[in-house]
Design a protein around this motif. Structure first.
Motif, PDB file in Angstrom:
ATOM      1  N   GLY A  51       1.033   0.268  -9.436  1.00  0.00           N
ATOM      2  CA  GLY A  51       1.327  -0.651  -8.258  1.00  0.00           C
ATOM      3  C   GLY A  51       1.731   0.276  -7.205  1.00  0.00           C
ATOM      4  O   GLY A  51       2.153   1.610  -7.288  1.00  0.00           O
ATOM      5  N   PRO A  52       1.768  -0.285  -5.931  1.00  0.00           N
ATOM      6  CA  PRO A  52       2.089   0.519  -4.672  1.00  0.00           C
ATOM      7  C   PRO A  52       3.861   0.801  -4.869  1.00  0.00           C
ATOM      8  O   PRO A  52       4.451   0.018  -5.231  1.00  0.00           O
ATOM      9  CB  PRO A  52       2.087  -0.424  -3.475  1.00  0.00           C
ATOM     10  CG  PRO A  52       1.641  -1.931  -4.269  1.00  0.00           C
ATOM     11  CD  PRO A  52       1.430  -1.735  -5.754  1.00  0.00           C
ATOM     12  N   GLU A  86       4.615   3.961  -0.296  1.00  0.00           N
ATOM     13  CA  GLU A  86       3.105   3.262   0.155  1.00  0.00           C
ATOM     14  C   GLU A  86       3.550   2.073   0.683  1.00  0.00           C
ATOM     15  O   GLU A  86       2.776   1.762   1.921  1.00  0.00           O
ATOM     16  CB  GLU A  86       2.552   2.957  -1.058  1.00  0.00           C
ATOM     17  CG  GLU A  86       1.914   4.455  -1.601  1.00  0.00           C
ATOM     18  CD  GLU A  86       1.343   4.386  -3.080  1.00  0.00           C
ATOM     19  OE1 GLU A  86       0.521   5.185  -3.278  1.00  0.00           O
ATOM     20  OE2 GLU A  86       1.450   3.284  -3.625  1.00  0.00           O
ATOM     21  N   ILE A  87       4.491   1.169   0.357  1.00  0.00           N
ATOM     22  CA  ILE A  87       4.729  -0.354   1.040  1.00  0.00           C
ATOM     23  C   ILE A  87       5.143   0.078   2.515  1.00  0.00           C
ATOM     24  O   ILE A  87       4.570  -0.512   3.451  1.00  0.00           O
ATOM     25  CB  ILE A  87       5.428  -0.965   0.344  1.00  0.00           C
ATOM     26  CG1 ILE A  87       4.943  -1.545  -1.098  1.00  0.00           C
ATOM     27  CG2 ILE A  87       6.146  -2.170   1.273  1.00  0.00           C
ATOM     28  CD1 ILE A  87       5.920  -2.301  -1.964  1.00  0.00           C
ATOM     29  N   ILE A 124       1.127  -0.083   3.908  1.00  0.00           N
ATOM     30  CA  ILE A 124       1.056  -1.553   3.856  1.00  0.00           C
ATOM     31  C   ILE A 124       1.755  -2.098   5.291  1.00  0.00           C
ATOM     32  O   ILE A 124       1.221  -2.951   5.851  1.00  0.00           O
ATOM     33  CB  ILE A 124       1.593  -2.211   2.881  1.00  0.00           C
ATOM     34  CG1 ILE A 124       0.604  -1.785   1.723  1.00  0.00           C
ATOM     35  CG2 ILE A 124       1.491  -3.683   2.966  1.00  0.00           C
ATOM     36  CD1 ILE A 124       1.034  -2.408   0.114  1.00  0.00           C
ATOM     37  N   HIS A 138      -5.230  -9.715  -4.786  1.00  0.00           N
ATOM     38  CA  HIS A 138      -4.671  -8.526  -4.990  1.00  0.00           C
ATOM     39  C   HIS A 138      -5.773  -7.501  -5.856  1.00  0.00           C
ATOM     40  O   HIS A 138      -6.748  -8.146  -6.170  1.00  0.00           O
ATOM     41  CB  HIS A 138      -3.362  -8.435  -5.942  1.00  0.00           C
ATOM     42  CG  HIS A 138      -2.374  -9.245  -5.333  1.00  0.00           C
ATOM     43  ND1 HIS A 138      -2.472 -10.712  -5.296  1.00  0.00           N
ATOM     44  CD2 HIS A 138      -1.187  -8.833  -5.078  1.00  0.00           C
ATOM     45  CE1 HIS A 138      -1.159 -10.963  -4.611  1.00  0.00           C
ATOM     46  NE2 HIS A 138      -0.579 -10.104  -4.475  1.00  0.00           N
ATOM     47  N   CYS A 139      -5.502  -6.246  -5.508  1.00  0.00           N
ATOM     48  CA  CYS A 139      -6.529  -5.288  -6.036  1.00  0.00           C
ATOM     49  C   CYS A 139      -6.378  -5.336  -7.431  1.00  0.00           C
ATOM     50  O   CYS A 139      -5.387  -5.283  -8.066  1.00  0.00           O
ATOM     51  CB  CYS A 139      -6.070  -3.850  -5.524  1.00  0.00           C
ATOM     52  SG  CYS A 139      -7.061  -2.504  -6.129  1.00  0.00           S
ATOM     53  N   CYS A 187      -4.776  -1.708  -8.524  1.00  0.00           N
ATOM     54  CA  CYS A 187      -3.364  -1.247  -8.513  1.00  0.00           C
ATOM     55  C   CYS A 187      -2.246  -2.765  -8.064  1.00  0.00           C
ATOM     56  O   CYS A 187      -1.063  -2.301  -8.199  1.00  0.00           O
ATOM     57  CB  CYS A 187      -3.155  -0.416  -7.414  1.00  0.00           C
ATOM     58  SG  CYS A 187      -3.283  -1.031  -5.615  1.00  0.00           S
ATOM     59  N   SER A 197      -1.969  -4.262  -5.598  1.00  0.00           N
ATOM     60  CA  SER A 197      -1.691  -4.284  -3.948  1.00  0.00           C
ATOM     61  C   SER A 197      -2.269  -5.607  -3.415  1.00  0.00           C
ATOM     62  O   SER A 197      -3.402  -5.814  -3.854  1.00  0.00           O
ATOM     63  CB  SER A 197      -2.026  -2.949  -3.195  1.00  0.00           C
ATOM     64  OG  SER A 197      -1.751  -3.078  -1.926  1.00  0.00           O
ATOM     65  N   CYS A 220      -8.417  -2.433  -0.253  1.00  0.00           N
ATOM     66  CA  CYS A 220      -7.144  -2.345  -0.822  1.00  0.00           C
ATOM     67  C   CYS A 220      -6.486  -0.828  -0.135  1.00  0.00           C
ATOM     68  O   CYS A 220      -7.149   0.102  -0.248  1.00  0.00           O
ATOM     69  CB  CYS A 220      -7.246  -2.010  -2.301  1.00  0.00           C
ATOM     70  SG  CYS A 220      -5.644  -1.499  -2.988  1.00  0.00           S
ATOM     71  N   VAL A 250      -3.827   0.752  -0.482  1.00  0.00           N
ATOM     72  CA  VAL A 250      -3.309   1.677  -1.323  1.00  0.00           C
ATOM     73  C   VAL A 250      -4.141   2.682  -1.998  1.00  0.00           C
ATOM     74  O   VAL A 250      -4.032   3.797  -2.307  1.00  0.00           O
ATOM     75  CB  VAL A 250      -2.247   1.056  -2.470  1.00  0.00           C
ATOM     76  CG1 VAL A 250      -1.858   1.870  -3.265  1.00  0.00           C
ATOM     77  CG2 VAL A 250      -1.294   0.196  -1.650  1.00  0.00           C
TER      78      VAL A 250
END
Length: 109
Positions: free
Chosen positions: A5-6, A10-11, A15, A29-30, A33, A35, A46, A48
């Protein structure tokens, strides 16, 4: 194999700026991952996974550039001695094989 996950980075760096730019966070959600998916300009994506893909391509490009530099360096310094020349040519052959593999990976994701 699913990606992680992110990360917090990355967030914070992908994001959050996307949300501030007016992109719409969807309630989906992806699958890769986890996200949240976003929509901007009619495109659902996505952020991320897109960011990670760009990073991976940049890293691979860097490896390819270093291999080409080494190949040129070897090509420009071919020794006269036959044994040393054979070593040079074997090294050049290995570099060419690696370049071909990287290019296949880059094109065949």
């Amino acid at each position: 194999m699913s990606a992680r996950g992110p990360t917090e980075e990355e967030i914070r760096n992908i994001i959050m700026p996307l949300m501030l730019s007016g992109a719409k966070m969807l309630d989906k959600h992806c699958p890769r991952c986890g996200s949240p998916l976003f929509e901007k300009g009619g495109k659902v994506f996505c952020p991320v996974c897109e960011h990670r893909k760009k990073q991976q391509k940049a890293e691979m490009k860097g490896v390819e550039e270093r291999l080409m530099e080494k190949l040129n360096e070897l090509a420009n310094s071919l020794p006269e001695d036959i044994d040393e020349l054979e070593k040079h040519l074997r090294a050049m052959e290995k570099i060419i094989e690696l370049l071909e593999r990287y290019r296949k990976l880059e094109g065949g994701e």
